[in-house]
Motif scaffolding. Sequence first.
Motif, PDB file in Angstrom:
ATOM      1  N   LEU A   1       0.817  -1.220   0.000  1.00 32.07           N
ATOM      2  CA  LEU A   1       0.000   0.000   0.000  1.00 32.07           C
ATOM      3  C   LEU A   1       0.845   1.264   0.000  1.00 32.07           C
ATOM      4  CD1 LEU A   1      -2.721  -1.052   2.619  1.00 32.07           C
ATOM      5  CD2 LEU A   1      -2.752  -1.340   0.141  1.00 32.07           C
ATOM      6  N   LEU A   2       2.124   1.157  -0.257  1.00 32.03           N
ATOM      7  CA  LEU A   2       3.013   2.308  -0.182  1.00 32.03           C
ATOM      8  C   LEU A   2       2.673   3.337  -1.261  1.00 32.03           C
ATOM      9  CD1 LEU A   2       5.538   3.333   1.358  1.00 32.03           C
ATOM     10  CD2 LEU A   2       6.913   2.361  -0.499  1.00 32.03           C
ATOM     11  N   THR A   3       2.536   4.603  -0.854  1.00 30.93           N
ATOM     12  CA  THR A   3       2.253   5.696  -1.789  1.00 30.93           C
ATOM     13  C   THR A   3       3.306   6.798  -1.753  1.00 30.93           C
ATOM     14  OG1 THR A   3       0.870   6.818  -0.131  1.00 30.93           O
ATOM     15  CG2 THR A   3      -0.231   5.301  -1.662  1.00 30.93           C
TER      16      THR A   3
ATOM     17  N   LEU B   1      15.563   1.040  -7.314  1.00 33.67           N
ATOM     18  CA  LEU B   1      14.531   1.519  -8.226  1.00 33.67           C
ATOM     19  C   LEU B   1      13.964   0.383  -9.062  1.00 33.67           C
ATOM     20  CD1 LEU B   1      16.141   4.880  -9.419  1.00 33.67           C
ATOM     21  CD2 LEU B   1      14.457   4.511  -7.612  1.00 33.67           C
ATOM     22  N   GLN B   2      14.799  -0.528  -9.473  1.00 33.27           N
ATOM     23  CA  GLN B   2      14.303  -1.662 -10.240  1.00 33.27           C
ATOM     24  C   GLN B   2      13.411  -2.557  -9.387  1.00 33.27           C
ATOM     25  OE1 GLN B   2      17.870  -3.486 -11.722  1.00 33.27           O
ATOM     26  NE2 GLN B   2      18.339  -1.794 -13.129  1.00 33.27           N
ATOM     27  N   CYS B   3      13.753  -2.701  -8.102  1.00 35.11           N
ATOM     28  CA  CYS B   3      12.898  -3.459  -7.190  1.00 35.11           C
ATOM     29  C   CYS B   3      11.582  -2.720  -6.951  1.00 35.11           C
ATOM     30  CB  CYS B   3      13.634  -3.687  -5.871  1.00 35.11           C
ATOM     31  SG  CYS B   3      12.667  -4.564  -4.625  1.00 35.11           S
ATOM     32  N   LEU B   4      11.638  -1.408  -6.868  1.00 39.86           N
ATOM     33  CA  LEU B   4      10.417  -0.626  -6.673  1.00 39.86           C
ATOM     34  C   LEU B   4       9.489  -0.744  -7.880  1.00 39.86           C
ATOM     35  CD1 LEU B   4       8.838   1.446  -4.976  1.00 39.86           C
ATOM     36  CD2 LEU B   4      10.159   3.242  -6.113  1.00 39.86           C
ATOM     37  N   ALA B   5      10.055  -0.788  -9.075  1.00 38.67           N
ATOM     38  CA  ALA B   5       9.232  -0.918 -10.281  1.00 38.67           C
ATOM     39  C   ALA B   5       8.527  -2.262 -10.346  1.00 38.67           C
ATOM     40  CB  ALA B   5      10.087  -0.717 -11.524  1.00 38.67           C
ATOM     41  N   ALA B   6       9.112  -3.284  -9.727  1.00 38.12           N
ATOM     42  CA  ALA B   6       8.505  -4.617  -9.738  1.00 38.12           C
ATOM     43  C   ALA B   6       7.709  -4.914  -8.478  1.00 38.12           C
ATOM     44  CB  ALA B   6       9.602  -5.681  -9.914  1.00 38.12           C
ATOM     45  N   ALA B   7       7.674  -4.006  -7.527  1.00 40.45           N
ATOM     46  CA  ALA B   7       6.981  -4.238  -6.257  1.00 40.45           C
ATOM     47  C   ALA B   7       5.475  -4.113  -6.435  1.00 40.45           C
ATOM     48  CB  ALA B   7       7.478  -3.251  -5.207  1.00 40.45           C
ATOM     49  N   PRO B   8       4.678  -4.699  -5.510  1.00 39.76           N
ATOM     50  CA  PRO B   8       3.206  -4.574  -5.613  1.00 39.76           C
ATOM     51  C   PRO B   8       2.701  -3.148  -5.466  1.00 39.76           C
ATOM     52  CG  PRO B   8       3.835  -6.382  -4.158  1.00 39.76           C
ATOM     53  CD  PRO B   8       5.077  -5.611  -4.445  1.00 39.76           C
ATOM     54  N   CYS B   9       3.492  -2.270  -4.884  1.00 39.69           N
ATOM     55  CA  CYS B   9       3.047  -0.890  -4.669  1.00 39.69           C
ATOM     56  C   CYS B   9       3.308   0.012  -5.862  1.00 39.69           C
ATOM     57  CB  CYS B   9       3.730  -0.304  -3.437  1.00 39.69           C
ATOM     58  SG  CYS B   9       5.534  -0.206  -3.578  1.00 39.69           S
ATOM     59  N   ALA B  10       3.793  -0.529  -6.975  1.00 37.40           N
ATOM     60  CA  ALA B  10       4.179   0.312  -8.118  1.00 37.40           C
ATOM     61  C   ALA B  10       2.984   1.077  -8.674  1.00 37.40           C
ATOM     62  CB  ALA B  10       4.819  -0.538  -9.206  1.00 37.40           C
ATOM     63  N   SER B  11       1.841   0.446  -8.732  1.00 40.43           N
ATOM     64  CA  SER B  11       0.669   1.118  -9.301  1.00 40.43           C
ATOM     65  C   SER B  11       0.064   2.159  -8.359  1.00 40.43           C
ATOM     66  CB  SER B  11      -0.392   0.079  -9.651  1.00 40.43           C
ATOM     67  OG  SER B  11      -0.783  -0.644  -8.494  1.00 40.43           O
TER      68      SER B  11
ATOM     69  N   LEU C   1       2.096   4.129  -6.146  1.00 35.09           N
ATOM     70  CA  LEU C   1       3.093   5.121  -5.760  1.00 35.09           C
ATOM     71  C   LEU C   1       2.763   6.479  -6.362  1.00 35.09           C
ATOM     72  CD1 LEU C   1       5.768   5.247  -4.156  1.00 35.09           C
ATOM     73  CD2 LEU C   1       6.962   5.038  -6.343  1.00 35.09           C
ATOM     74  N   ARG C   2       2.734   7.520  -5.488  1.00 36.01           N
ATOM     75  CA  ARG C   2       2.399   8.872  -5.930  1.00 36.01           C
ATOM     76  C   ARG C   2       3.536   9.859  -5.722  1.00 36.01           C
ATOM     77  NH1 ARG C   2      -3.073   9.879  -6.467  1.00 36.01           N
ATOM     78  NH2 ARG C   2      -2.734  12.046  -5.859  1.00 36.01           N
ATOM     79  N   HIS C   3       4.388   9.624  -4.737  1.00 35.39           N
ATOM     80  CA  HIS C   3       5.494  10.548  -4.468  1.00 35.39           C
ATOM     81  C   HIS C   3       6.772   9.746  -4.286  1.00 35.39           C
ATOM     82  CE1 HIS C   3       7.812  13.859  -2.787  1.00 35.39           C
ATOM     83  NE2 HIS C   3       8.179  13.042  -1.826  1.00 35.39           N
ATOM     84  N   LEU C   4       7.804  10.190  -4.983  1.00 32.25           N
ATOM     85  CA  LEU C   4       9.112   9.541  -4.893  1.00 32.25           C
ATOM     86  C   LEU C   4      10.187  10.615  -4.892  1.00 32.25           C
ATOM     87  CD1 LEU C   4      10.938   7.027  -4.921  1.00 32.25           C
ATOM     88  CD2 LEU C   4      10.834   7.090  -7.419  1.00 32.25           C
TER      89      LEU C   4
ATOM     90  N   THR D   1       2.680   4.559 -12.948  1.00 30.72           N
ATOM     91  CA  THR D   1       1.963   5.552 -13.747  1.00 30.72           C
ATOM     92  C   THR D   1       1.105   6.498 -12.915  1.00 30.72           C
ATOM     93  OG1 THR D   1       0.171   3.953 -14.058  1.00 30.72           O
ATOM     94  CG2 THR D   1       1.900   4.029 -15.739  1.00 30.72           C
ATOM     95  N   ALA D   2       1.025   6.295 -11.603  1.00 31.82           N
ATOM     96  CA  ALA D   2       0.228   7.178 -10.740  1.00 31.82           C
ATOM     97  C   ALA D   2       1.070   8.255 -10.077  1.00 31.82           C
ATOM     98  CB  ALA D   2      -0.497   6.356  -9.670  1.00 31.82           C
TER      99      ALA D   2
END
Length: 757
Positions: free
Chosen positions: A469-471, A486-496, A498-501, A522-523
């Motif tokens: 649920l990470l945003t 970053l590559q792990c973040l792109a493949a994590a369940p929270c990728a869809s 994520l709003r702030h990085l 993309t969010a």
Amino acid sequence: MSSPSSNSVLDAHTPLSFPQSPTIIPQPYNEQAPKLKGRQRLLAGLQRVSSSGSLTRSRTRAYSANGKGSISCISLHSTQSLNTPSLGSALTNELSVGYSTAPTSAATTPGVQIPVFDESARLRYLSKLNGKTSAGVPSELRSPTTRTGTTPGIAEVDEDYFSISIPTRPKKSKDFNFWRDLPAELKMEVLTYLQPREIVRLSSISHSWHTMCFDGQLWSSLDTTDFYQDIPADALVKIITSAGPFVRDLNLRGCVQLSERWHTKNLSDACTNLENISLEGCRIDRTSIHNFIYANSNLVSLNLSGLALATNSAMKIIAGNCPKLEVLNVSWCNHVDTRGIRKIIECCANLRDLRAGETRGWEDEEVMLLLHERNTLERLVLMNCDSLTDESLGVLMEGKDGEVDYLTGRPVVEARMLKLLDLTRCRGISDEGLKTLVGNVTVMEGLQLSKVRGVTDSTLTDLLPTMPLLTHLDLEELDELGNAVLQCLAAAPCASRLRHLSISYCELMGDSGMLPVLKTCTALRSLEMDNTRISDLVLTEAAAMLRGRAPRTILQDRADFIPTVGLRLVAYDCQNVTWTGVREVLSRNAEVFVTTHATELPALERKKSVSKRGLMGISGSGFSSTENVATTVSPGRVGTPRIHIMRSSSFPSEIIQLKCFYTFQPTVEEHTKRVLRGDFSAARRLERKWAEFMIAQEEAGAQGAGSRRRRRRAREARMMHADEEGGEGTGVAGVGGSGIVGGGRRRRARSGGCAMM
């Protein structure tokens, strides 16, 4: 000649000119009526008083010079005897003026005997009455309709003489005051739509407005965030004291003008029903803080951030007087530590939001164990808490002396309810302490690890997959992290989700890590990448991501649309970002597509041909002259179908707000300003002119100082490559000639130069 009836009335005419009135001559009785006695006499007297029973009506016609109608004559006949005293002496003056006793109609009326005038019959003037009234005639004897065919000017009497309405003066219209006549409840409802500063200004109109504007019903929520610097202290004191019992939400953040009025005006005792209060940044003494807490036992949210006089004594009062407390902010309170916070944790069972930045005592494991057992906190902010250690953080996450899983070697505990954990600048935290979060924060939505030293890729690659649920993720200034995170973040369940990085100052991160993130996350709404190794490819991918995420807005026959900011992108001080990548973002923000298509309309039927001038007028409304010629046909025939050209425009619904290199930033801001006001043509013109300027500048720099700078950079790169390879010498072109740097010869001393250059 026969005797006429006693109830008849003679029509009298006179040849005299106007204003002579007709003569009424009552007919004398032939026989003397017998004298009545007793009851019959009483009834006859009543009949005499009420003449309506013996009245008959007859119309008379007279000749009038001015066209006015004559007066109807009425004969009053009563049953009184002839011995009744005559009333003629009392009416002598009245009858002598208005009536004539001359027998003018005797010669012209054969067979009719004109009786002698009897003074006992009282006559009344009807000349001043309206011609539409009928005096003294009973309603059953009145004619239902007016007789037609009468001589103009002769009117009929319809009403009683005594029922004539007296004309009165028209009443003056009442003074209409909408606001004065409005109910007080509606006035209050109208004033609720105004801003607080507007209500304060209206209070100076009059005494009634002053009373109404400072009514407590308007101030159930008092938030001074927008006007705390402009409102005077007296007006603020007036609002608080007058609306004290009505106020539920009070925000006095930054109101330093009340520093001398807390005791003189009893401000701390005025509000007794507060639920949310914020005293952040106020200059308030310790006693007033305690009074506020004592007077409001229903507090749900309390913000004491930045109050130097807030101490553990205030925490003790909160614990004993505010059992409903859910939100507590004691950040930057230097005299508050975990001893006071512990009392609140023990007494306030509903506490779910604790913000205690830069407070002391967080190395106390008993306090952390109490928080672990309670497990009700959803937000925990411990920024700048140097006393927090890996051991105390482990007790908060895993408890103490709990059951251990022999397969993983980790304690078996219930997952934490934390949704936000802020550990910014906690210098006592390292990579070992963060490993205790793995698997224990499954509902985490925000994690801030900015400036936490010693965090490695392996810890975050294990932690990110356990937070679906990470945003919000803040990794600023973690210089040991690389693209693997970053590559792990792109493949994590929270990728869809994520709003702030934020990866600012992560100098090891570049395109290989950010490109997968932009393709899957993309969010994203905010992306901070300053001082990293990203290049123009990341900016181009960000523009493509936003183009695919936000659907374009299509408008028919319109050229005005205002987009919104969909992504805030920070990419300044990135050495690999050039004006080409910036132009890609600007080009996408002002990208408008215009398409045209023809629509066939039904033909028109014309009665006559249209002139050439008329065709030119029609063509101005969107049709060409050729099309209108085709629709012009002979009378009675149907023309050929009309062709209407439809134009549709496609606008970007969201744009990128970019912060880039400081020399490009003024152009970028002006371009964004034009796009946000809907002036896309001006934005595209600015982009084109700026690109022409940058190209001309590069072409001008091909000779002179620009060429020397590029040659110097190329020489330094070759020398660095030669040092890394350690091979044989390679010729390097210098400014004035050539030199050899290779094995066996002594290398030239290098100054290093500017890091930015």
